[in-house]
Design a protein around this motif. Sequence first.
Motif, PDB file in Angstrom:
ATOM      1  N   ASP A 622       8.692  -2.482   4.183  1.00  0.00           N
ATOM      2  CA  ASP A 622       8.735  -1.632   5.375  1.00  0.00           C
ATOM      3  C   ASP A 622       8.310  -2.372   6.640  1.00  0.00           C
ATOM      4  O   ASP A 622       8.600  -1.939   7.753  1.00  0.00           O
ATOM      5  CB  ASP A 622       7.764  -0.445   5.219  1.00  0.00           C
ATOM      6  N   LEU A 623       7.588  -3.487   6.457  1.00  0.00           N
ATOM      7  CA  LEU A 623       7.006  -4.154   7.616  1.00  0.00           C
ATOM      8  C   LEU A 623       8.076  -4.683   8.565  1.00  0.00           C
ATOM      9  O   LEU A 623       9.177  -5.052   8.154  1.00  0.00           O
ATOM     10  CB  LEU A 623       6.125  -5.329   7.172  1.00  0.00           C
ATOM     11  N   LEU A 624       7.697  -4.729   9.806  1.00  0.00           N
ATOM     12  CA  LEU A 624       8.588  -5.308  10.817  1.00  0.00           C
ATOM     13  C   LEU A 624       8.515  -6.823  10.731  1.00  0.00           C
ATOM     14  O   LEU A 624       7.556  -7.375  10.187  1.00  0.00           O
ATOM     15  CB  LEU A 624       8.122  -4.872  12.218  1.00  0.00           C
ATOM     16  N   GLU A 699       1.984   3.905   2.325  1.00  0.00           N
ATOM     17  CA  GLU A 699       3.236   3.379   2.859  1.00  0.00           C
ATOM     18  C   GLU A 699       3.538   3.972   4.225  1.00  0.00           C
ATOM     19  O   GLU A 699       4.636   4.412   4.525  1.00  0.00           O
ATOM     20  CB  GLU A 699       4.398   3.641   1.894  1.00  0.00           C
ATOM     21  N   SER A 700       2.524   4.010   5.042  1.00  0.00           N
ATOM     22  CA  SER A 700       2.726   4.609   6.364  1.00  0.00           C
ATOM     23  C   SER A 700       2.181   3.683   7.447  1.00  0.00           C
ATOM     24  O   SER A 700       1.381   2.798   7.178  1.00  0.00           O
ATOM     25  CB  SER A 700       2.001   5.954   6.440  1.00  0.00           C
ATOM     26  N   PHE A 701       2.653   3.896   8.645  1.00  0.00           N
ATOM     27  CA  PHE A 701       2.204   3.118   9.791  1.00  0.00           C
ATOM     28  C   PHE A 701       1.225   3.954  10.613  1.00  0.00           C
ATOM     29  O   PHE A 701       1.581   5.015  11.100  1.00  0.00           O
ATOM     30  CB  PHE A 701       3.384   2.732  10.691  1.00  0.00           C
ATOM     31  N   VAL A 773     -10.072   7.616  13.839  1.00  0.00           N
ATOM     32  CA  VAL A 773     -10.125   7.344  12.410  1.00  0.00           C
ATOM     33  C   VAL A 773     -10.156   5.840  12.219  1.00  0.00           C
ATOM     34  O   VAL A 773      -9.460   5.096  12.898  1.00  0.00           O
ATOM     35  CB  VAL A 773      -8.875   7.939  11.716  1.00  0.00           C
ATOM     36  N   ASN A 774     -10.990   5.392  11.310  1.00  0.00           N
ATOM     37  CA  ASN A 774     -11.017   3.988  10.947  1.00  0.00           C
ATOM     38  C   ASN A 774      -9.893   3.701   9.975  1.00  0.00           C
ATOM     39  O   ASN A 774      -9.768   4.364   8.946  1.00  0.00           O
ATOM     40  CB  ASN A 774     -12.360   3.639  10.299  1.00  0.00           C
ATOM     41  N   TYR A 775      -9.074   2.736  10.311  1.00  0.00           N
ATOM     42  CA  TYR A 775      -7.992   2.348   9.406  1.00  0.00           C
ATOM     43  C   TYR A 775      -8.315   0.982   8.837  1.00  0.00           C
ATOM     44  O   TYR A 775      -8.988   0.159   9.461  1.00  0.00           O
ATOM     45  CB  TYR A 775      -6.664   2.277  10.158  1.00  0.00           C
TER      46      TYR A 775
END
Lengths: 1238, 454
Positions: A622-624, A699-701, A773-775
């Motif tokens: 999914d990554l750019l 699987e999210s951005f 939110v800490n990611y």
Amino acid sequence: MCLEARAQSEGTDVPKNFGTPDQPSTAMSGKLQETVTPLQIGDTIPEYLWHLPLQVVNHPEGKEAITLDDYRGKLIILDFWATYCNTCIKSLPTLDSMQHRLNSDIEIVLVNAEPTKDNIDKINVALARLHTSINLPIVFHDTVLYRHFQITGVPRYIWIDKHGAVVHITNRQGMNWDSLMDGLRDQNGGDIVSGKVISEGDGMPISGATVRLKSRPLETAVLTDSLGAFNLPYDNLRKDDSLLISHIGYGNQTYSMNAIDKRRLLTVPLTPSERILDEVVVYSGYEAIPKERATGSYIKLDGDLLAQQVYTNALDALPILGNSVSLAKRTNVTAPRIMIRGLSTLDGPKNPLIVLDNFPYEGDIENINPNDIENITVLKDAAAASIWGSRAGNGVIVITTKKAQYEQPLSITVNSNIKIMPPPDLHYFKRMSTSDIIDVEQFLFDEKYRFSDTSAREHPPFSPVYELLFARQNGQISEAALQQRLNQLRSIDVRDEYNRLFYSNGINQQYALSIANGSAHNAWQLSGGFDKNLSVLDAGFDRLSLRVINDSRLTEKLTLSTGVNFTWSRSTSGKPDIGTITQSGGGLPPYTRFMDDDGIPIPFEKDYRAAFVNEMAELHPDLLDWNYYPTEDYLHDRSTTTIQNLIGNLGINYRIFNWLNVDAKYQYQRQHTDGNTLRDANSYYARNLVNSYYQPGEESFAIPKGGVLNLSDDEVNAQSVRTQLNVDQKWGNHAIAAIAGAEVRGIYTNGKGYRQYGYDDDILVAFPVNYNVNYTSLVTGRQSLIPNSDSFTRLSNRYVSVYGNGSYRYKERYVLSLSARRDASNIFGVTTNNKWTPLWSAGLAWELSKENFYRSATLPYLKLRATYGFSGNVDPSLTAVTTIVYSNVSPYTMSSFAQVNRFYNPDLRWEKSRQVNLGVDFRTASNRISGTVEYYEKKGIDLYGPSPLDYTAGIGRPSITKNVASMRANGMDFMLQSVNTTGMLKWNTTLNASLYRDKVTSYYLRDRNGSQFVGEGTNISGIAGMPLYAIFSFKWAGLDSQTGDPLGILPDGTVSKDYNQLTGNGVSIEDLVFQGNAMPRFFGSLGNTFRWRNLSFTFYLGYKLGYYFRRPSIRYNNLFRTLDGHSDYTLRWQKPGDELHTYVPSMAYPTSAARETFYYGSEVLVGRADHIRLQYVHLAYQFSDIPGVKALKDAQLYLNANNLGILWAANKEGLDPDYTSSTAPMRTDIAIGLRLRL
Amino acid sequence: MNKLKRLTYITVATVSAAAMGSCETYLDEKPDSKLFVPTKVEDLQALLDNFLVMNQNDPPAAEMSCDNYYLTLQDWNNLSEDERRLYTWQDDYIFPSYPNQWSITYQVPFIANTALHNGTLLTEEEQQKEEWKNVRGQALFYRAKTFFHIATVWAPAYDPASSVTELGIPLRLTPDFNEPSIRANVEDTYRQIISDLKESVRLLPPLAITPMRPSKLAAYAMLARVYLSMRMYTEAGLYADSALQIDHTLLDYNALNPSASRPFERLNAEVMMHTFAGNLPSLSNNRAKIDSTLYRSFVENDLRKELFFNDNGNGTFGFKGTYSGGTGGFSGIANDEVYLIKAECLARAGKSEDAMHVLNELLVTRWKEGTFIPYEASDAGQALELVLTERRKQLIYRGLRWMDLKRLNKEGRNIELVREIGGTRYVLPPNDPRYALAIPEEIIRLSGIQQNPR
């Protein structure tokens, strides 16, 4: 008629086939009689002659045929001549000049009749003998005209008026100014007075002088052209009328019309020399002060001089031209600072106050269109500047813009130019060769340097050479392949890549138009300018400026002035600069390529190793794309700043008595700045951020795909109100001029900045993110918040001031001036605001040459001046109370958190600068040499200084600003102007020379660590008794003969290699070597202007002498980290014995910061910075007239070359001491332009 | 003349109005609207909520100096000179000039002191608010905790025999930066820390709304830690017990993912007060190698072996990080430490069975489910050994090993630290004066305070 005899006496050749005037050719006469009726004086030429095509050569516009009809309406003079007629040829220059002077009224046509047997070649040979160009059309092979006028000898002049009547037939003698004037008078049915206006001092023509009859309205006035010539037609003259000639800066001249011999060309010398300089006016921003009344130190630079250079920023021309004005380039690389008479402060704001017309200018200096500037006055000493009170400590620069005059005829000026700037010379930097760097990298690899970074969680990138060495180590490539690849890289120099892909010529275009007109009651000016600049890196700057100003005399006593000035500008980012593309934690490997030979962009490992990026791409489809392509990225990462600036002025002046008037002025300024940085979806910045915040589990951005848009919006509003009483009275031997007023000023700044993620510029959509939110970072696994750049600012600065300024003059030779001002503001400390401590100044002037006992013929003008006074300096960012500032919301408490921002500092007050100025103004007879010599002494008191703090206090900074220091400076300024030659070639010289010396007199400095003073001299050292900018060094004791380590001398005198001791706390200032000033002790400029006919040539040299700078050299810790080393590397100590001929230490590994600090701060790297440079040359051609364009009064074509480089420098390394090691000097730019006046 | 009078009057009026009366209020406007003079309890709370300073400024020097890790020659070569010197326990120049750990750490007491000082300036009404008590408690806690960390690094271990003569740390108790720094003696240093903490216990609520803020629980636990370091084990045990009364939650390590690069979450259930120490390069995961004996002491079924460490693939192991959630070493308060304090104090009090009970309660959550065999101790001595071993293993990289080395060597445990770099052997003998690190030389010069004896 004595023409014939005279012609012979002058040696006229006897015509061969034409017949002598006495013996006309009978054959010819017979032929004439056959075909045409000869025309006599009083006859009208037949209509067909008007339309007869005449073959011509030498037509000014290059035409090959003319008809007389082309000139109908003018007085046409046909000059029959021949190439063998010396008289004819000798008279041509006079005719040419008549034509030139009276271009709009007469037309002289030269005619070569067929019987002369002249052809084009003969004509050209004849003209060439004259050594001057004749701009008159020549009819050749004439077969018709000579018959109509029965020409039997040459020269012969046939005058045909606008009705076609032959009014005059003359010989050479009859063709003169007088007769021409008569002819014109007849032609116009009125009279005409013609003449030339010159400056009495040097005989230079004065263009733009107004000439009119005193009784007639201004609209009837004419202006002199670039050669000073005028023709004023008139009719029905009143008996007592007189001719009035005036020009700003010169005294008026009047001639009684009865007394003028209108048959002669009048020469009008303007301005008896004694008065002209006296009438020079300087502007303080509060009033216009005639120089005779001034006691203080002013420099005034007028528009013509400023216009010799082509620039965008209004102040750019100032440093080279202004006496004692210099540019602190080395200490402020990005925005060089203008200094007036050196420094007045250590740590306070160092910029002079800029005043635009009447009010301090708060906006961006780039808003001001240089074409709008009439003049710039620099207020140098306390007496001049103290009227500006607490903000004048660094001097004041008053910019006065152009304004229409009352009773000024319509004038339109156009200026346009284009400037080409070559890219910087990247090879100026003395860098290690790529090959040497590759060798160093191999050495580092063997030392396992940075090996631990292979497992660092940040996945930092390695240089391509390192990657190759890793590949070899892992057996992925063979030794041969490795060596082959390395050898390929050795020949690459990334600077060539930069030159090829990023740098190109910069181009600046400038267009300006201005229209001015004034009647007896109204004067208005409209001007517009457009600038379009493109830098060497394609960064753009566009500016549009519009100005309307109007002055009205509403009644006899009341005048109203209004003005609106609007500027719009836009700056756009360009390609990446050298030094901006670097690897994370490192530099730019010198063998980097950005694009391959097929034009395919090569990705650059900016933040991560390629292996990591590839692994991620495989793991998370999914990554750019995570690659960075320098050649393309700037297209997707664009910043635009738009500034709109509006200034509105309103002023009312009421004259109560002739000697008293009251002024009220109001100004509103609004500057709006819009910042827009869009890193679009394809930018590396956006892709990197989106990928880093990818959450693999879901699987999210966390940051939506798309662009990152940063917007900012800042607004400055300033309002000022001023009321002022002006007194100007003379009685007997006494004269008083004074002002007193009050001023209220508020400056309000509002700003906000914010960011949008997932932005799509096509559909104008953005997506919200969760800032709280800490990611988990995909790269490091670390928890972090999404970067948030929202911010708000609101500032308000308020000032209230009262001021007064006056001068008393006795017998026009003794002047006493006094000035005082008191400021209060919401930023000063409480104690300061509550005290009535005005800043004041006083001055005396004595015009010695007016005394009866004074009888010097060599110095007919001599004036002595002395002033004393105080001005202030204030830092608006300091406050006197403890304050906190709220930051963002904490994600833990969901409330805003705060930081302590300023600390209780109740005694904070403005800095004071006390200045004494002594000056002498002088002029020799007929102004051949004029000048000013001044001596000044400045004392800075209560100066701000960072007072070092025991940071156990925990305020998060190592020092705090207090009024702790004082300084003293003195200097001399010389300004000399000389007229070296006055003949055909006029040569003028201007010399500006300044001596300057400063020292700190006291500083509350507890910090005694000597090494803090060692450096490049770009920081204020603040040591009592030492110059403000001084270069100190560690004592040097050579290199160790066994290891090549640098050796120093400890305080106890022993030679040592203990660098912690050599550079540490034990070292005090006394243990260092003071090598000298880092600011020039002697500086200035030398300008020379040569004028020959219409051509003028000016060049300016700038010089800075008596100071020192630290040369760059190799820094091994930098080399290892950034792969960028100085070429001194090749000179390094490598084996015992090398220490005898080099001072460059051996390469040590591991590096020691203290060893590097010691070498870099040692005395061996300091050298003299003295140099002389050719600053600019200016070449201008003044067109006397553009044929066929009647409306054009003036035209100038100019060529300007700037930054022509160093002519002489004390250092032998080819270094430009004005630039630090990280900036390449500017290269010569060339501009060409055209200035027109209609 | 009338006209003149009128105009002059108007002018004079404008001038004087501007100059006097009206300008007083005109000039009262704040120059920057973002600036607040802190006058409300909320402002002071906001100062203490600045987690960027209050919760992450502990000094990492303690962990950098101890024996949980080692560096290879190459990695050591790569460090800055001061770090190379710190690693090898040099006498001086072990910290760079400003900014350094000293300047960073001392920011916390300054903010705490600002809150305390401005609190006294609050109105009567503001001071009556419950929030003010809380804020005051937090400020005292932060000050005490930070002083304790500073003392651990820059002052000798507490020894009642010499605490009055030995130099402690500068106790800055007001926000006035003009006040000179003076080193208190060790006795006064610890007395201040304890009295601040004891007062904060009275003021703080049992639990805070977030572990980013101090609570009564954290203050009890902190008192237990301080007393432990002072070898006052009875008090330490009592305060540990008080803390556990409020909360005794333990994480079950079985619920964590050992293959994650960071298995522990920040602010997890076991964390009672979150602070951490910034990481310097020598401690970073890719350089610092875990002491092999220490690594081997984790047995097969001990979940911590994989949760705490990563295999570098070359026979060495790195530290993944624990409760800080990031690379910085966790220096806050978590229940595991409190369990261990309680267990140690019980053992020292001769209650070996109780001690083992407490220890086992903790350890069962660290072992693979169903594999833990509870420890048993034959006597108090053995119980103490078991607790101390587990303490070292559980509290690795928490900045506590340095404190333990100092106090345990005082008890004659004779722990000698050794580092080898490029063939040179560096030794730090027990009770060496270098256990109190050199204060940055710059501070010695700026403040005139005494350097630690060498």
